[in-house]
Design a protein around this motif. Structure first.
Motif, PDB file in Angstrom:
ATOM      1  N   GLY A 202      14.543  50.205 -45.059  1.00  0.00           N
ATOM      2  CA  GLY A 202      14.793  51.455 -45.772  1.00  0.00           C
ATOM      3  C   GLY A 202      16.029  51.408 -46.636  1.00  0.00           C
ATOM      4  O   GLY A 202      16.132  52.152 -47.610  1.00  0.00           O
ATOM      5  N   VAL A 203      16.982  50.513 -46.310  1.00  0.00           N
ATOM      6  CA  VAL A 203      18.216  50.440 -47.079  1.00  0.00           C
ATOM      7  C   VAL A 203      17.954  50.050 -48.530  1.00  0.00           C
ATOM      8  O   VAL A 203      18.766  50.345 -49.425  1.00  0.00           O
ATOM      9  CB  VAL A 203      19.194  49.440 -46.417  1.00  0.00           C
ATOM     10  CG1 VAL A 203      18.691  48.013 -46.553  1.00  0.00           C
ATOM     11  CG2 VAL A 203      20.596  49.592 -46.974  1.00  0.00           C
ATOM     12  N   LEU A 204      16.816  49.417 -48.788  1.00  0.00           N
ATOM     13  CA  LEU A 204      16.500  49.047 -50.173  1.00  0.00           C
ATOM     14  C   LEU A 204      16.380  50.282 -51.063  1.00  0.00           C
ATOM     15  O   LEU A 204      16.645  50.226 -52.256  1.00  0.00           O
ATOM     16  CB  LEU A 204      15.198  48.245 -50.232  1.00  0.00           C
ATOM     17  CG  LEU A 204      15.213  46.845 -49.633  1.00  0.00           C
ATOM     18  CD1 LEU A 204      13.889  46.155 -49.886  1.00  0.00           C
ATOM     19  CD2 LEU A 204      16.355  46.024 -50.201  1.00  0.00           C
ATOM     20  N   ALA A 209      16.741  49.443 -56.552  1.00  0.00           N
ATOM     21  CA  ALA A 209      15.536  48.632 -56.481  1.00  0.00           C
ATOM     22  C   ALA A 209      14.318  49.372 -57.044  1.00  0.00           C
ATOM     23  O   ALA A 209      14.162  50.578 -56.883  1.00  0.00           O
ATOM     24  CB  ALA A 209      15.265  48.229 -55.032  1.00  0.00           C
ATOM     25  N   ASP A 210      13.465  48.608 -57.669  1.00  0.00           N
ATOM     26  CA  ASP A 210      12.216  49.148 -58.205  1.00  0.00           C
ATOM     27  C   ASP A 210      11.226  49.328 -57.058  1.00  0.00           C
ATOM     28  O   ASP A 210      11.016  48.428 -56.245  1.00  0.00           O
ATOM     29  CB  ASP A 210      11.662  48.175 -59.245  1.00  0.00           C
ATOM     30  CG  ASP A 210      10.309  48.614 -59.764  1.00  0.00           C
ATOM     31  OD1 ASP A 210      10.210  49.705 -60.343  1.00  0.00           O
ATOM     32  OD2 ASP A 210       9.340  47.852 -59.557  1.00  0.00           O
ATOM     33  N   ALA A 213       8.523  46.763 -56.646  1.00  0.00           N
ATOM     34  CA  ALA A 213       9.026  45.503 -56.103  1.00  0.00           C
ATOM     35  C   ALA A 213       9.232  45.615 -54.600  1.00  0.00           C
ATOM     36  O   ALA A 213       8.967  44.667 -53.853  1.00  0.00           O
ATOM     37  CB  ALA A 213      10.327  45.112 -56.797  1.00  0.00           C
ATOM     38  N   VAL A 214       9.698  46.773 -54.121  1.00  0.00           N
ATOM     39  CA  VAL A 214       9.866  46.988 -52.679  1.00  0.00           C
ATOM     40  C   VAL A 214       8.511  46.906 -51.977  1.00  0.00           C
ATOM     41  O   VAL A 214       8.377  46.287 -50.918  1.00  0.00           O
ATOM     42  CB  VAL A 214      10.535  48.349 -52.406  1.00  0.00           C
ATOM     43  CG1 VAL A 214      10.539  48.649 -50.909  1.00  0.00           C
ATOM     44  CG2 VAL A 214      11.960  48.367 -52.948  1.00  0.00           C
ATOM     45  N   GLN A 215       7.507  47.532 -52.573  1.00  0.00           N
ATOM     46  CA  GLN A 215       6.165  47.485 -51.988  1.00  0.00           C
ATOM     47  C   GLN A 215       5.602  46.060 -51.991  1.00  0.00           C
ATOM     48  O   GLN A 215       4.972  45.626 -51.020  1.00  0.00           O
ATOM     49  CB  GLN A 215       5.231  48.414 -52.749  1.00  0.00           C
ATOM     50  CG  GLN A 215       5.438  49.884 -52.447  1.00  0.00           C
ATOM     51  CD  GLN A 215       4.978  50.255 -51.050  1.00  0.00           C
ATOM     52  OE1 GLN A 215       3.804  50.183 -50.728  1.00  0.00           O
ATOM     53  NE2 GLN A 215       5.920  50.651 -50.206  1.00  0.00           N
ATOM     54  N   GLU A 216       5.841  45.350 -53.069  1.00  0.00           N
ATOM     55  CA  GLU A 216       5.363  43.971 -53.129  1.00  0.00           C
ATOM     56  C   GLU A 216       6.058  43.121 -52.065  1.00  0.00           C
ATOM     57  O   GLU A 216       5.421  42.295 -51.402  1.00  0.00           O
ATOM     58  CB  GLU A 216       5.612  43.387 -54.516  1.00  0.00           C
ATOM     59  CG  GLU A 216       5.010  41.996 -54.692  1.00  0.00           C
ATOM     60  CD  GLU A 216       5.158  41.459 -56.101  1.00  0.00           C
ATOM     61  OE1 GLU A 216       4.594  40.378 -56.364  1.00  0.00           O
ATOM     62  OE2 GLU A 216       5.835  42.106 -56.933  1.00  0.00           O
ATOM     63  N   LYS A 285      17.961  40.444 -58.257  1.00  0.00           N
ATOM     64  CA  LYS A 285      18.031  39.748 -56.979  1.00  0.00           C
ATOM     65  C   LYS A 285      16.840  40.092 -56.091  1.00  0.00           C
ATOM     66  O   LYS A 285      16.356  39.252 -55.327  1.00  0.00           O
ATOM     67  CB  LYS A 285      19.345  40.075 -56.277  1.00  0.00           C
ATOM     68  CG  LYS A 285      20.546  39.445 -56.960  1.00  0.00           C
ATOM     69  CD  LYS A 285      21.813  39.610 -56.146  1.00  0.00           C
ATOM     70  CE  LYS A 285      22.985  38.886 -56.814  1.00  0.00           C
ATOM     71  NZ  LYS A 285      24.229  39.009 -56.026  1.00  0.00           N
ATOM     72  N   LEU A 286      16.364  41.319 -56.170  1.00  0.00           N
ATOM     73  CA  LEU A 286      15.162  41.685 -55.425  1.00  0.00           C
ATOM     74  C   LEU A 286      13.965  40.908 -55.946  1.00  0.00           C
ATOM     75  O   LEU A 286      13.146  40.400 -55.172  1.00  0.00           O
ATOM     76  CB  LEU A 286      14.904  43.197 -55.534  1.00  0.00           C
ATOM     77  CG  LEU A 286      13.601  43.690 -54.893  1.00  0.00           C
ATOM     78  CD1 LEU A 286      13.576  43.374 -53.400  1.00  0.00           C
ATOM     79  CD2 LEU A 286      13.428  45.198 -55.118  1.00  0.00           C
ATOM     80  N   GLN A 287      13.839  40.797 -57.247  1.00  0.00           N
ATOM     81  CA  GLN A 287      12.736  40.039 -57.826  1.00  0.00           C
ATOM     82  C   GLN A 287      12.805  38.569 -57.417  1.00  0.00           C
ATOM     83  O   GLN A 287      11.775  37.926 -57.204  1.00  0.00           O
ATOM     84  CB  GLN A 287      12.761  40.160 -59.358  1.00  0.00           C
ATOM     85  CG  GLN A 287      12.371  41.533 -59.884  1.00  0.00           C
ATOM     86  CD  GLN A 287      10.914  41.871 -59.597  1.00  0.00           C
ATOM     87  OE1 GLN A 287      10.121  41.015 -59.240  1.00  0.00           O
ATOM     88  NE2 GLN A 287      10.559  43.144 -59.770  1.00  0.00           N
TER      89      GLN A 287
END
Length: 374
Positions: A202-204, A209-210, A213-216, A285-287
């Motif tokens: 959840g911290v994302l 963050a997009d 991208a979180v779902q992916e 960085k998430l990507q």
């Protein structure tokens, strides 16, 4: 944050709490299946003779009903033969109490016991025919005796459909599983108690963050962690000893992850450690993390996919969506139910906004002690 690989749960969820109805010898016999009436009579007789063995004790009159029939045929008997051979070659104990080999060789039933005056579910029974031709019964107590029989039937059926989809969904289609989850999206977790295979921390959401991208990332992490369960089901030895197969799959997952990390100059712990403040503080960085998981999942998929096209996987998968336990678990919110199937897979369910059932979490419910028997 360190993600837990195995989640502790009480032993009764993993190991059958009683032995078979009769001692049986491992000799081969011609396929003889019980009729539905014979199976119900065997479950009733077992329940009557062991009524003081469980915390859930029937009060008053109870009824028994078949909620699933497991058929045996030439293909399932061949898989059972290979399972016995694999267990012998690996010097692995054949866990007869799972009844999987009997079910593959002679078929059987999943039977629900219900208290008549309340309508509440009391017990599940796996019933088959042993190698000696006598009925073999394994009880699966349901500790929450306030769950109705109708709800138990509905959730076990719903769970079997979802678990079947889970095993069959390739990496390229993993986003299609989101429709089964609450809110039509993969969940998030804010503490380790609510960690799930298909979830992102959840911290994302506190970063830039997009959401896509979180779902992916949640889907890719789920594929990575579910890999060991799916790999276990591809093994010939699985029907003889599911826990040995799961332990072997865990070891294989670790070895492949280390190989991938070495080839890509990565720390192998990136699979289990997700520090949002460092790894995904910014969208780039998430990507990058998403891309790493994508490559890792493709690497793992290439190692297991050939086995997923075999009859062994197809037959073992039919065993692995049989609901063996149902209980309340508030880790994922109020009125959340968990259903366990082998090998130690737990799916959490709760009512959605439209009163339909939605998945809240998917986890491995195995104790490390279960791996010490092999």
């Amino acid at each position: 944050m360190k993600l837990p690989i195995l989640v502790l749960i009480c032993c009764c969820l993993i190991s059958p709490c009683a032995s078979l109805a009769n001692d049986r010898t491992p000799q081969n016999s011609s396929p003889v299946s019980l009729t539905p009436d014979q199976a119900i009579a065997a479950a009733r007789s077992y329940g009557r003779s062991h009524k003081d063995s469980y915390e859930t004790k029937p009060k008053g009159r109870t009824s028994f009903e078949i909620i699933r029939e497991i058929d045996a045929n030439a293909q399932t008997r061949e898989v059972a033969r290979q399972a016995r051979e694999a267990a012998a070659a690996l010097h692995v104990k054949v866990h007869e109490e799972y009844l999987y080999l009997d079910l593959l060789e002679r078929g059987g039933y999943l039977i629900l016991q219900v208290q008549v005056n309340t309508g509440n579910a009391l017990m599940l029974y796996l019933v088959s025919t042993g190698a000696d031709g006598r009925p073999a019964v394994v009880p699966r107590p349901l500790p929450d005796d306030k769950i109705s029989g109708s709800l138990t039937r509905e959730l076990i059926t719903k769970n079997a459909e979802f678990v079947g989809r889970l095993y069959d969904t390739p990496l390229s289609d993993i986003s299609k599983l989101k429709s089964s989850f609450e809110g039509g999206s993969f969940p998030e977790y804010n503490n380790e108690d609510a960690w799930s295979f298909f979830a992102a921390p959840g911290v994302l959401r506190k970063t830039a963050a997009d959401e896509s991208a979180v779902q992916e990332l949640a889907g890719l992490m789920g594929v990575c962690m579910f890999w060991w369960t799916r790999n276990a089901v591809t093994m010939p030895v699985y029907a003889a000893n599911p826990m040995f197969a799961l332990k072997t799959a865990l070891d294989k997952h670790e070895a492949l992850t280390k190989e991938f990390a070495r080839k890509n100059n990565l720390d192998p712990n990136f699979v289990y450690v997700l520090d949002a403040s460092e790894s995904s503080r910014t969208p780039p960085k998430l990507q990058d993390l998403v891309a790493r998981y994508q490559r890792l999942d493709e690497f793992l998929e290439s190692a297991v996919q050939p086995q997923c096209a075999t009859s062994i996987f197809a037959v073992n998968k039919s065993l692995s969506n049989i609901g063996l336990y149902l209980g309340l678990d508030t880790s994922y919110g109020k009125d959340t139910y968990v259903i366990m199937t082998e090998p130690a897979l737990g799916v959490h369910w709760k009512r959605g906004s439209n009163a339909d059932w939605r998945v809240s979490g998917v986890m491995c419910l195995a104790e490390s002690s279960n791996f010490d028997e092999e």
